[in-house]
Design an enzyme around this catalytic site. Structure first.
Site, short mmCIF file in Angstrom:
data_model
loop_
_atom_site.label_atom_id
_atom_site.label_comp_id
_atom_site.label_asym_id
_atom_site.label_seq_id
_atom_site.Cartn_x
_atom_site.Cartn_y
_atom_site.Cartn_z
N ALA A 43 0.81 -1.22 0.00
CA ALA A 43 0.00 0.00 0.00
C ALA A 43 0.84 1.27 0.00
O ALA A 43 0.46 2.27 -0.60
CB ALA A 43 -0.93 -0.01 1.21
N PHE A 50 -3.57 1.90 4.16
CA PHE A 50 -4.48 1.39 5.17
C PHE A 50 -3.80 0.95 6.46
O PHE A 50 -4.42 0.92 7.50
CB PHE A 50 -5.26 0.20 4.60
CG PHE A 50 -6.04 0.57 3.37
CD1 PHE A 50 -6.77 1.74 3.32
CD2 PHE A 50 -6.02 -0.25 2.25
CE1 PHE A 50 -7.48 2.09 2.19
CE2 PHE A 50 -6.74 0.09 1.11
CZ PHE A 50 -7.47 1.27 1.09
N ARG A 51 -2.52 0.59 6.40
CA ARG A 51 -1.89 0.02 7.60
C ARG A 51 -0.88 0.95 8.27
O ARG A 51 -0.25 0.58 9.23
CB ARG A 51 -1.21 -1.31 7.24
CG ARG A 51 -2.23 -2.36 6.91
CD ARG A 51 -1.61 -3.73 6.76
NE ARG A 51 -2.66 -4.73 6.55
CZ ARG A 51 -3.34 -5.30 7.53
NH1 ARG A 51 -3.09 -4.99 8.77
NH2 ARG A 51 -4.28 -6.19 7.27
N GLN A 64 0.78 -6.35 -3.71
CA GLN A 64 -0.40 -6.53 -2.90
C GLN A 64 -1.48 -5.53 -3.27
O GLN A 64 -2.62 -5.66 -2.83
CB GLN A 64 -0.05 -6.36 -1.42
CG GLN A 64 0.90 -7.41 -0.88
CD GLN A 64 1.37 -7.07 0.52
OE1 GLN A 64 2.24 -6.22 0.70
NE2 GLN A 64 0.79 -7.72 1.52
N HIS A 66 -3.31 -9.79 -4.71
CA HIS A 66 -4.59 -9.58 -4.04
C HIS A 66 -5.70 -9.21 -5.01
O HIS A 66 -6.72 -8.65 -4.62
CB HIS A 66 -4.46 -8.52 -2.94
CG HIS A 66 -3.65 -8.99 -1.77
ND1 HIS A 66 -3.19 -8.14 -0.78
CD2 HIS A 66 -3.22 -10.24 -1.41
CE1 HIS A 66 -2.51 -8.84 0.12
NE2 HIS A 66 -2.52 -10.11 -0.24
N CYS A 72 -19.68 -11.82 -10.48
CA CYS A 72 -20.73 -12.28 -9.58
C CYS A 72 -20.10 -13.18 -8.53
O CYS A 72 -19.34 -14.10 -8.85
CB CYS A 72 -21.81 -13.03 -10.36
SG CYS A 72 -23.05 -13.83 -9.30
N ASN A 94 10.55 1.79 3.00
CA ASN A 94 9.25 2.17 3.55
C ASN A 94 9.40 3.44 4.37
O ASN A 94 10.48 3.75 4.87
CB ASN A 94 8.70 1.04 4.43
CG ASN A 94 7.18 1.12 4.58
OD1 ASN A 94 6.51 1.83 3.84
ND2 ASN A 94 6.65 0.40 5.55
N VAL A 111 -4.25 -3.44 -5.42
CA VAL A 111 -5.29 -3.84 -6.37
C VAL A 111 -5.63 -2.73 -7.34
O VAL A 111 -6.57 -2.85 -8.12
CB VAL A 111 -6.58 -4.27 -5.60
CG1 VAL A 111 -6.29 -5.49 -4.73
CG2 VAL A 111 -7.13 -3.13 -4.75
N ASP A 112 -4.84 -1.63 -7.32
CA ASP A 112 -5.18 -0.44 -8.11
C ASP A 112 -4.76 -0.52 -9.57
O ASP A 112 -5.18 0.29 -10.39
CB ASP A 112 -4.58 0.82 -7.47
CG ASP A 112 -3.11 0.67 -7.13
OD1 ASP A 112 -2.33 0.21 -8.00
OD2 ASP A 112 -2.72 1.02 -6.00
#
Length: 370
Positions: free
Chosen positions: A156, A167-168, A233, A251, A259, A340, A235-236
């Site tokens: 992320a 998010f983390r 990781q 991910h 569906c 990071n 998803v964008d």
């Protein structure tokens, strides 16, 4: 004084025998003229082949520099090729850079980085050409060029500077919204309104974002043969949008939909409008991996295979708290580097850690890429 009428030092080299200065004058737009000024004359003399080795001691070198005082000399040139000739006349391996003009730093680095310099001397030149280069950035640069197979793992933190919430992190979404209550199969099946609202907000946030410079740099490095695989990781889809082709989305992707019940494809509009599946009336969802679900088998196996082959693994912007992706960096026998904004003791098993943003770190390294 008009800068276009003044001579400026482009490169100053120093040594025990004196100094060399390449001067430049801007004569309009991007046109420059150059001249060389030496305070001493540097000359080479072959050592006698029959000289006794014991007499040489620690001076067992093929050539030595002989320096003799002289009047200052000048040589003029009308273009950059002339300036290169002036620079390359001198033993860059044995002279130290004292000053590098920022307008010419990349061009001078291109000359120097092709020479067979020791790591210490090359790093000294790197810092002279680009003052923001740190020891850690230079080590990453050297590892990148030394590696035969390089894998990048992103989380992320890689997308934060594109506007996607991390998010983390300490300031991320997850401290306010527990993902275990939203990004789950249970929420999808039993509390679809909350599930749908959560992912709708994420999609709207994503709509105003795009890949940043760091994403594009990784795409460029792939084309240069410096990066061979990106496992993410995220998803964008930003890595693919930034021209990286060897990407495994561990991910899944938030940009495609299906569906949940029968697996048939659906569109963004159908999901946003909260429609049901046209085939089975099931609930629609993004193609992301929810907590408790298995990772895409092909993406996982491919990423694992690359990790096991890697000479270098660069981990960027992930806390490595989510299993099983957290185990991937341990699957390599190669050198491991962690980048990071937040670095702690948990990351001590990496060979090198760099505390900083993804974009700034990758941009700093990219300055050195030939």
């Amino acid at each position: 004084m008009d800068i276009q009428e003044s001579w400026q030092p482009i490169l100053i080299l120093g040594g025990e025998g004196g100094s060399v200065t390449i001067l430049g004058k801007n004569i309009g737009n991007t046109e420059w003229v150059f001249k060389k000024r030496t305070n001493e004359v540097f000359s080479f003399k072959e050592m006698d082949n029959d000289q006794n080795i014991e007499d040489r001691g620690t001076r067992q070198i093929k050539k030595v520099i002989k320096v003799k005082p002289s009047i200052k000399q000048t040589m003029e040139g009308t273009n950059w090729e002339d300036a290169i000739t002036m620079i390359e006349e001198f033993p860059l391996e044995q002279l130290s850079p004292k000053n590098v003009h920022p307008f010419f730093n990349k061009r001078i680095w291109d000359i120097v980085s092709k020479r067979s310099l020791s790591k210490y001397k090359l790093k000294r030149w790197a810092k002279a050409c680009f003052p923001t280069i740190t020891d850690e950035i230079f080590e990453l640069y050297e590892a990148l060029y030394a590696s035969i197979h390089t894998v990048v793992l992103t989380g992320a933190g890689m997308s934060v500077e594109s506007g996607i919430p991390d998010f983390r992190s300490k300031s991320g979404w997850w401290k306010n919204i527990d993902p275990l209550t939203v990004a789950t199969v249970e929420a999808l099946e039993e509390n679809y309104d909350l599930f749908h609202e959560f992912y709708t907000v994420r999609l709207k946030t994503l709509g105003g974002c795009k890949p940043h410079e760091g994403h594009h740099i990784l795409g460029k490095w792939e084309k240069k043969g410096l990066v061979h695989e990106i496992a993410t990781q995220n998803v964008d889809g930003f890595h693919t949008m930034a021209s990286s082709s060897q990407v495994d989305q561990l991910h899944g992707s938030i940009r495609t939909f299906r569906c949940h019940q029968c697996g048939s494809e659906a569109s963004l509009d159908q999901f946003i409008n909260k429609e049901s599946c046209s085939l089975c009336n099931g609930k629609l969802r993004p193609n992301v991996v929810l907590f408790g679900e298995m990772l895409p088998e092909q993406a996982w196996n491919n990423a694992l295979n690359h990790m096991q082959r890697a000479n270098l693994v660069i981990v960027i912007g992930t806390s490595l708290k989510v299993y099983p992706v957290s185990q991937l960096p341990q699957m390599t026998n190669g050198k491991t580097i962690y980048i990071n904004k937040e670095v702690n003791d948990l990351h001590s098993f990496f060979d090198l850690t760099i505390e900083g943003s993804a974009k700034e770190t990758l941009s700093s390294v990219d300055q050195l890429i030939r």
